[in-house]
Design a protein around this motif. Structure first.
Motif, mmCIF file in Angstrom:
data_model
loop_
_atom_site.group_PDB
_atom_site.id
_atom_site.type_symbol
_atom_site.label_atom_id
_atom_site.label_comp_id
_atom_site.label_asym_id
_atom_site.label_seq_id
_atom_site.Cartn_x
_atom_site.Cartn_y
_atom_site.Cartn_z
ATOM 1 N N UNK A 122 67.376 89.777 90.662
ATOM 2 C CA UNK A 122 65.948 90.088 90.692
ATOM 3 C C UNK A 122 65.417 90.431 92.056
ATOM 4 N N UNK A 123 66.148 91.231 92.820
ATOM 5 C CA UNK A 123 65.721 91.586 94.172
ATOM 6 C C UNK A 123 64.627 92.648 94.118
ATOM 7 N N UNK A 124 63.596 92.439 94.917
ATOM 8 C CA UNK A 124 62.577 93.477 95.091
ATOM 9 C C UNK A 124 62.200 93.542 96.564
ATOM 10 N N UNK A 125 62.160 94.767 97.082
ATOM 11 C CA UNK A 125 61.768 95.010 98.467
ATOM 12 C C UNK A 125 60.548 95.916 98.430
ATOM 13 N N UNK A 126 59.431 95.414 98.956
ATOM 14 C CA UNK A 126 58.193 96.190 98.947
ATOM 15 C C UNK A 126 57.577 96.199 100.342
ATOM 16 N N UNK A 127 56.749 97.200 100.584
ATOM 17 C CA UNK A 127 55.988 97.301 101.836
ATOM 18 C C UNK A 127 54.513 97.384 101.492
ATOM 19 N N UNK A 128 53.691 96.710 102.275
ATOM 20 C CA UNK A 128 52.254 96.826 102.043
ATOM 21 C C UNK A 128 51.694 97.982 102.869
ATOM 22 N N UNK A 129 50.391 98.198 102.796
ATOM 23 C CA UNK A 129 49.781 99.337 103.483
ATOM 24 C C UNK A 129 49.842 99.219 105.004
ATOM 25 N N UNK A 130 50.058 98.023 105.515
ATOM 26 C CA UNK A 130 50.171 97.816 106.968
ATOM 27 C C UNK A 130 51.603 97.991 107.464
ATOM 28 N N UNK A 131 52.560 98.108 106.542
ATOM 29 C CA UNK A 131 53.957 98.279 106.931
ATOM 30 C C UNK A 131 54.763 96.995 106.937
ATOM 31 N N UNK A 132 54.149 95.870 106.572
ATOM 32 C CA UNK A 132 54.886 94.610 106.471
ATOM 33 C C UNK A 132 55.818 94.675 105.260
ATOM 34 N N UNK A 133 56.980 94.057 105.379
ATOM 35 C CA UNK A 133 57.981 94.109 104.311
ATOM 36 C C UNK A 133 58.045 92.754 103.618
ATOM 37 N N UNK A 134 58.181 92.806 102.310
ATOM 38 C CA UNK A 134 58.349 91.588 101.515
ATOM 39 C C UNK A 134 59.632 91.730 100.710
ATOM 40 N N UNK A 135 60.547 90.781 100.910
ATOM 41 C CA UNK A 135 61.835 90.762 100.220
ATOM 42 C C UNK A 135 61.836 89.537 99.308
ATOM 43 N N UNK A 136 61.925 89.761 98.022
ATOM 44 C CA UNK A 136 61.912 88.654 97.056
ATOM 45 C C UNK A 136 63.212 88.669 96.268
ATOM 46 N N UNK A 137 63.736 87.486 95.977
ATOM 47 C CA UNK A 137 64.978 87.377 95.217
ATOM 48 C C UNK A 137 65.047 86.033 94.514
ATOM 49 N N UNK A 138 65.831 85.989 93.447
ATOM 50 C CA UNK A 138 66.183 84.736 92.783
ATOM 51 C C UNK A 138 67.581 84.371 93.227
ATOM 52 N N UNK A 139 67.791 83.101 93.531
ATOM 53 C CA UNK A 139 69.110 82.619 93.927
ATOM 54 C C UNK A 139 69.509 81.529 92.948
ATOM 55 N N UNK A 140 70.667 81.712 92.310
ATOM 56 C CA UNK A 140 71.147 80.754 91.325
ATOM 57 C C UNK A 140 72.573 80.353 91.673
ATOM 58 N N UNK A 141 72.813 79.044 91.758
ATOM 59 C CA UNK A 141 74.146 78.538 92.062
ATOM 60 C C UNK A 141 74.268 77.095 91.624
ATOM 61 N N UNK A 142 75.314 76.432 92.092
ATOM 62 C CA UNK A 142 75.570 75.046 91.711
ATOM 63 C C UNK A 142 74.439 74.128 92.160
ATOM 64 N N UNK A 143 73.972 74.271 93.387
ATOM 65 C CA UNK A 143 72.943 73.373 93.910
ATOM 66 C C UNK A 143 71.579 74.007 94.050
#
Length: 192
Positions: A122-143
């Motif tokens: 579920x990775x998403x990489x977006x930029x806002x109007x000011x140029x800031x970057x937002x990287x979102x992801x789900x991480x699933x593992x044993x712990x």
């Protein structure tokens, strides 16, 4: 007697000139200092901008590490930490989240805290109007089963990440710098 009085007046006139000269010299020194400072600030701005571009490329290529120098826990307790043992790394489809706030206790990972790794989805990489970057992801593992949101300022390597667990409300925030994975200097502990 008249000679002593005239020498006194001449001496005081010379002191006033000396004060004026000192004031002028101080003004000139401050002006030169400001010019040197502006040059060094410009160099730092260029360096930050280059590091920011490298960070942006690394994030877009999913090959980066957020080296955290501060961790904020659930109730707002903020702790200054060592960036070599507190990080979030992303390499391809694998992510590692390590939080080691203790310098005295070895912890389950051997370096003073907890290390969990998992698969990214579920990775998403977006930029806002000011140029800031937002990287979102789900991480699933044993712990770990969590949502990780990373926000990066425009033209800067500085970023913060919020790790939000799916099964509890014990979110944490890590503040630090984004560096390419190959340039990171982190020490990864034993994973759960």
């Amino acid at each position: 007697m008249l000679a002593l009085v005239s020498v006194g007046f001449i001496g005081s006139a010379q002191k006033k000139e000396t004060r004026q000269e000192r004031v002028e010299r101080w003004k000139n020194d401050m002006e030169a200092f400001q010019q040197r400072r502006m040059k060094s600030m410009a160099i730092y701005d260029v360096a930050d901008s280059l590091e920011g571009r490298m960070a942006e490329e690394a994030v877009r290529g999913a090959d980066f590490v957020l080296e955290a120098d501060a961790v904020t826990f659930r109730r707002g307790n903020r702790v200054q930490v060592n960036s070599t043992t507190n990080f979030i790394s992303v390499k391809g489809d694998r992510a590692v989240v390590q939080v080691s706030p203790s310098y005295f206790y070895a912890g389950p990972n051997g370096v003073g805290g907890v290390t969990v790794d998992g698969v990214i989805s579920g990775v998403s990489v977006t930029s806002d109007k000011r140029g800031n970057i937002r990287y979102s992801m789900n991480v699933t593992g044993v712990g770990i089963s969590a949502r990780v949101d990373i926000s990066i300022r425009k033209d800067s390597p500085y970023a913060y990440a919020v790790v939000i667990p799916n099964f509890s409300s014990n979110s944490i925030r890590l503040d630090g710098r984004i560096v390419p994975y190959s340039l990171s200097r982190v020490v990864e502990g034993t994973s759960l």
